[in-house]
Design a protein around this motif. Structure first.
Motif, mmCIF file in Angstrom:
data_model
loop_
_atom_site.group_PDB
_atom_site.id
_atom_site.type_symbol
_atom_site.label_atom_id
_atom_site.label_comp_id
_atom_site.label_asym_id
_atom_site.label_seq_id
_atom_site.Cartn_x
_atom_site.Cartn_y
_atom_site.Cartn_z
ATOM 1 N N GLY A 128 -5.092 25.826 -62.084
ATOM 2 C CA GLY A 128 -4.577 26.341 -63.433
ATOM 3 C C GLY A 128 -3.861 25.540 -64.128
ATOM 4 O O GLY A 128 -3.545 24.407 -63.938
ATOM 5 N N VAL A 129 -3.125 26.230 -65.276
ATOM 6 C CA VAL A 129 -2.297 25.351 -66.184
ATOM 7 C C VAL A 129 -1.165 26.047 -66.039
ATOM 8 O O VAL A 129 -0.904 27.134 -65.965
ATOM 9 N N GLN A 130 -0.097 25.089 -66.012
ATOM 10 C CA GLN A 130 1.332 25.416 -65.837
ATOM 11 C C GLN A 130 2.384 24.379 -66.770
ATOM 12 O O GLN A 130 1.966 23.219 -66.998
ATOM 13 N N GLN A 131 3.224 24.925 -67.205
ATOM 14 C CA GLN A 131 4.390 24.300 -67.948
ATOM 15 C C GLN A 131 4.934 23.281 -67.057
ATOM 16 O O GLN A 131 5.296 23.673 -65.835
ATOM 17 N N GLN A 132 4.827 21.841 -67.510
ATOM 18 C CA GLN A 132 5.520 20.990 -66.705
ATOM 19 C C GLN A 132 5.699 19.618 -67.747
ATOM 20 O O GLN A 132 5.051 19.727 -68.637
ATOM 21 N N THR B 242 5.134 16.354 -68.898
ATOM 22 C CA THR B 242 4.332 15.102 -69.105
ATOM 23 C C THR B 242 4.410 13.912 -69.756
ATOM 24 O O THR B 242 5.141 14.055 -70.906
ATOM 25 N N GLU C 38 4.912 20.574 -71.446
ATOM 26 C CA GLU C 38 3.670 21.057 -72.255
ATOM 27 C C GLU C 38 2.698 21.777 -71.111
ATOM 28 O O GLU C 38 3.077 21.366 -70.027
ATOM 29 N N ASN C 39 1.855 22.618 -71.546
ATOM 30 C CA ASN C 39 0.949 22.990 -70.647
ATOM 31 C C ASN C 39 0.159 21.745 -69.895
ATOM 32 O O ASN C 39 -0.391 21.091 -70.835
ATOM 33 N N ALA C 40 -0.189 21.717 -68.650
ATOM 34 C CA ALA C 40 -0.835 20.423 -68.354
ATOM 35 C C ALA C 40 -1.675 20.950 -66.914
ATOM 36 O O ALA C 40 -1.012 21.592 -66.436
ATOM 37 N N ARG C 41 -2.427 20.108 -66.498
ATOM 38 C CA ARG C 41 -3.370 20.207 -65.231
ATOM 39 C C ARG C 41 -3.225 19.151 -64.733
ATOM 40 O O ARG C 41 -3.364 17.747 -65.400
#
Length: 59
Positions: A32-36, A38, A45-48
């Motif tokens: 999934g995508v989670q705020q972390q 980068t 940002e939203n990142a994978r």
């Protein structure tokens, strides 16, 4: 072990499938995508995150 790996006949697709099944059973399938933070963006940002394993041999 080295002799086995070097001389054993195996189907690369079957090996890949077996490793995938093992990984899913032990590591789960959630993605999934989670705020972390980068580093590329320099902010949260939203990142994978993708983790990859590769093996290379000389022959």
């Amino acid at each position: 072990m080295q002799r086995l790996l070097r001389h054993a006949r195996r189907d690369p697709d079957a090996v890949r499938d077996d490793i995938r099944i093992h990984a899913v059973e032990h590591l789960g399938t959630e993605t999934g995508v989670q705020q972390q933070y980068t580093g590329v963006a320099g902010r949260i940002e939203n990142a994978r995150v993708g983790v990859f394993l590769a093996c290379a041999t000389s022959g």
